[in-house]
Design a protein around this motif. Structure first.
Motif, short mmCIF file in Angstrom:
data_model
loop_
_atom_site.label_atom_id
_atom_site.label_comp_id
_atom_site.label_asym_id
_atom_site.label_seq_id
_atom_site.Cartn_x
_atom_site.Cartn_y
_atom_site.Cartn_z
N ARG A 1 0.70 -1.12 0.08
CA ARG A 1 -0.10 0.04 -0.13
C ARG A 1 0.85 1.49 0.01
O ARG A 1 0.32 2.55 0.49
N LEU A 2 2.08 1.21 -0.63
CA LEU A 2 3.05 2.53 -0.37
C LEU A 2 2.62 3.31 -1.57
O LEU A 2 3.00 3.47 -2.59
N ALA A 3 1.42 4.06 -1.14
CA ALA A 3 1.00 5.01 -2.36
C ALA A 3 1.92 6.33 -2.46
O ALA A 3 2.41 6.82 -1.49
N GLY A 4 1.78 7.06 -3.61
CA GLY A 4 2.40 8.19 -3.73
C GLY A 4 1.35 9.15 -4.26
O GLY A 4 0.22 8.91 -3.83
N GLU A 5 1.84 10.33 -4.65
CA GLU A 5 0.80 11.41 -4.81
C GLU A 5 0.92 12.13 -6.27
O GLU A 5 2.40 12.11 -6.78
N LYS A 6 -0.19 12.49 -7.12
CA LYS A 6 0.42 13.28 -8.14
C LYS A 6 -0.40 14.61 -7.90
O LYS A 6 -1.47 14.81 -7.52
N LEU A 7 0.53 15.96 -7.91
CA LEU A 7 -0.22 17.01 -7.83
C LEU A 7 -0.28 17.80 -9.02
O LEU A 7 0.38 17.83 -9.88
N PRO A 8 -1.24 18.96 -8.98
CA PRO A 8 -1.43 19.67 -10.16
C PRO A 8 -0.19 20.83 -9.90
O PRO A 8 0.48 21.10 -8.91
N SER A 9 0.50 21.11 -11.20
CA SER A 9 1.58 21.76 -11.20
C SER A 9 1.12 23.24 -11.52
O SER A 9 0.11 23.68 -12.12
N ILE A 10 1.92 24.15 -11.07
CA ILE A 10 1.81 25.73 -11.21
C ILE A 10 2.39 25.96 -12.65
O ILE A 10 1.94 26.89 -13.25
N ARG A 11 2.99 25.17 -13.46
CA ARG A 11 3.41 25.27 -14.70
C ARG A 11 2.72 24.33 -15.74
O ARG A 11 2.51 23.18 -15.46
N GLU A 12 2.43 24.96 -16.74
CA GLU A 12 1.56 24.15 -17.73
C GLU A 12 2.20 22.99 -18.45
O GLU A 12 3.47 23.05 -18.67
N GLY A 13 1.43 21.82 -18.52
CA GLY A 13 2.13 20.70 -19.14
C GLY A 13 3.04 19.87 -18.31
O GLY A 13 3.48 19.06 -18.58
N VAL A 14 3.30 20.35 -17.01
CA VAL A 14 4.22 19.84 -16.00
C VAL A 14 3.48 18.85 -15.20
O VAL A 14 2.49 19.20 -14.70
N ASP A 15 4.02 17.51 -15.04
CA ASP A 15 3.45 16.73 -13.83
C ASP A 15 4.34 16.76 -12.66
O ASP A 15 5.41 16.89 -12.82
N VAL A 16 3.71 16.75 -11.44
CA VAL A 16 4.32 16.59 -10.43
C VAL A 16 4.01 15.35 -9.58
O VAL A 16 2.95 15.06 -9.28
N GLU A 17 5.02 14.51 -9.26
CA GLU A 17 4.92 13.15 -8.64
C GLU A 17 5.44 13.13 -7.09
O GLU A 17 6.93 13.70 -7.41
N VAL A 18 5.03 12.77 -6.28
CA VAL A 18 5.57 12.56 -5.07
C VAL A 18 5.44 11.06 -4.76
O VAL A 18 4.50 10.29 -4.74
N THR A 19 6.84 10.65 -4.67
CA THR A 19 7.02 9.05 -4.53
C THR A 19 7.74 8.63 -3.03
O THR A 19 8.48 9.64 -2.70
N ARG A 20 7.95 7.64 -2.63
CA ARG A 20 8.59 7.06 -1.41
C ARG A 20 9.44 6.25 -1.93
O ARG A 20 9.08 5.11 -2.40
#
Ligand code: NDP
Length: 477
Positions: free
Chosen positions: A115-134
């Motif tokens: 169950r080690l989930a990460g997160e995906k956040l909306p970026s403040i920059r167009e076309g950019v993906d933000v991912e948070v992983t452990r």
């Protein structure tokens, strides 16, 4: 002879030590190898190599390994519980209970590995993906005390392995038996790649210190005394390693006038004296409101007189022996000190002679104490409780919080208002209402505030904070 486990092999140490039963000093539980600095370094090197492989293992692979370990611990609960009680001195029921807890912890983290989930956040920059992983930290050094010889190792080792770390485990020198048995199960049932898990038994000053100062050990999880914890913390911080320390308490149990007297006495007896009072969450300060004080003390004396202090494995024993001569000397020293400071020893505090030579001490209750006395400020770590009389709830709360520690606190009351207020304003990391200050669930966060703990919480899903490192990745697709 019980050997160390280094790089997937059982190896002799540079010397050995005997594990002596505190209930019967003529009974030798076993002979255990002591590692030196060289062997500890070999274990660290092996862990450092193996961790790269283990980090790549699938979540299911890690989960299955932990599940097999948990299954074997639970299946062998009686035998392992007996070993634990024989070497540490807690009663057989407590020993078996602790083994069950260790097994459950492995089962819990078998689930968490998936169950080690990460997160995906909306970026403040167009076309950019933000991912948070452990990601795993790397090599984790685990240093444990003698008072929970299988549960504490389990609740550190299981999350470390679940999240892809390699482990070098140093148990307390005094009680290596349960740690060795646990390690043998991990080594065999876990079917881990060689070097992912290593056991190095030996003194803290050599084995522990080598672990703490190695640059390859990225995180150290420690439970034990304040003094050792602080020095480990400083060493880790100096070289930028992550550290988690659980260092005990001076836990208050407040008893208000409106408490159910019988329940309050049961809660206090359990919290103060079970496991021979050798629990970091034990109720060492009983803060009692004036109106119930005399009835509470009288009822405590009665219940204490019925407690059977004897060999940990004898049926009917309520309280086993103190773990060692050193700890017994420390308990007696504080009992004397409490009396010298103006307290009254109203029950127990006597050395007892039983059929077998052991460290037997009757649980002690000291009344007429003040919050400023040393017995109310320093951790004693034995079956010794002091009573502080207070005028009202506000004074009780203030007294409860008047400590450098902040692990657990409790209140016995039938008032919803006071229970709610106490939960909000207690300065401890764990708060109990009408249940003992000691005794916690294995899936809930464990830890304290102030001088009791440092770093991320242990146990439950909160354990991932310590055993993983967060990574933030930005991608322009
Ligand atoms: P310590 O803090 O000395 O030991 C805890 C662990 O740390 C043991 O494995 C010990 O090794 C290890 N250690 C000791 N020195 C170092 C070092 N320099 N570097 C790395 N590791 C080290 O506690 P003790 O077991 O000696 O007990 C002393 C007192 O601590 C007790 O009387 C009690 O008051 C308190 N205590 C509190 C506990 C708690 O949960 N809060 C638990 C146990 C004790 P080893 O012992 O093998 O040498």
């Amino acid at each position: 002879m019980h050997k160390n486990f280094i790089a997937g092999s059982w190896v002799e140490g540079s010397s050995t030590r005997l594990n002596i039963n505190p209930s019967d000093n003529n009974d030798i539980v076993g002979e255990y190898a002591l590692a030196d600095q060289v062997q500890t370094t070999q274990a660290i090197d092996a862990a450092h190599e193996a961790q790269k492989l283990w980090a790549k293992a699938t979540a299911e692979h890690r989960s299955d390994a932990l599940d097999r370990i948990g299954t074997e611990i639970l299946a062998r609960r009686d035998e392992l519980g007996m070993l634990l009680s024989r070497e540490e001195g807690k009663t057989l029921a407590e020993g078996i209970g602790e083994v069950v807890r260790a097994g459950r912890v492995f089962k819990f983290f078998a689930g968490e590995a998936l169950r080690l989930a990460g997160e995906k956040l909306p970026s403040i920059r167009e076309g950019v993906d933000v991912e948070v992983t452990r990601e795993p930290e790397g090599v984790v050094g685990i240093i444990t005390p003698w008072n929970f010889p299988i549960a504490i190792p389990a609740w550190k080792i299981a999350p470390a392995l679940a999240y892809g770390n390699a482990v070098v485990f140093k148990p307390a020198d005094l009680v290596p038996g349960s740690a060795w048995a646990l390690s043998e199960i991990i080594a065999r049932a876990g079917q881990l790649p060689h070097g992912v898990f290593n056991l190095v038994m030996g003194p803290g000053s050599k084995v522990g210190q080598t672990l703490v100062s190695s640059r390859k050990v990225r995180a150290v999880s420690f439970t034990g005394s304040v003094q050792t914890g602080r020095s480990i913390g400083m060493s880790c911080m100096e070289r930028g390693a992550k550290v988690q320390m659980e260092m005990g308490g001076k836990n208050p149990l407040v008893i208000l006038n409106d408490a159910d007297l019988e329940q309050a006495v049961s809660v206090a007896i359990n919290g103060s004296f079970y496991s021979t009072g050798q629990r970091c969450t034990g109720s060492s300060r009983l803060v009692v409101e004036d109106g119930i004080h005399d009835a509470f003390v009288a009822a405590m004396k009665l219940r204490m007189a019925s407690l059977k202090v004897d060999h940990a494995l004898k049926s009917g024993t309520d309280v086993g022996p103190v773990v060692s001569q050193d700890q017994l000397d420390q308990d007696l020293h504080y009992i004397q000190l409490g009396c010298k400071e103006g307290g009254r020893l109203v029950a127990g505090g006597e050395l007892l002679v039983r059929d077998t030579p052991g460290f037997y001490l009757s649980p002690a209750l000291i009344t007429e104490t003040q919050s400023s006395m040393r017995i109310n400020r320093e951790e004693i770590f034995g079956p010794v409780a002091s009573v502080i009389r207070v005028k009202n709830y506000e004074e009780a709360l203030e007294t409860a919080n008047d400590t450098d520690f902040g692990l657990s606190s409790g209140i016995c009351t039938t008032s919803l208002k006071h229970a709610t207020d106490f939960k909000r304003r207690s300065s401890a990391g764990m708060v109990m209402v009408n249940v003992p200050t000691a005794g916690v669930d294995y899936h809930a966060p464990f830890g304290g505030r102030k001088g009791s703990s440092y770093g991320a919480r242990e146990q439950g899903v909160y354990a991932r904070e310590f055993y993983t490192s967060v990574k933030t990745a930005y991608t322009l697709a």
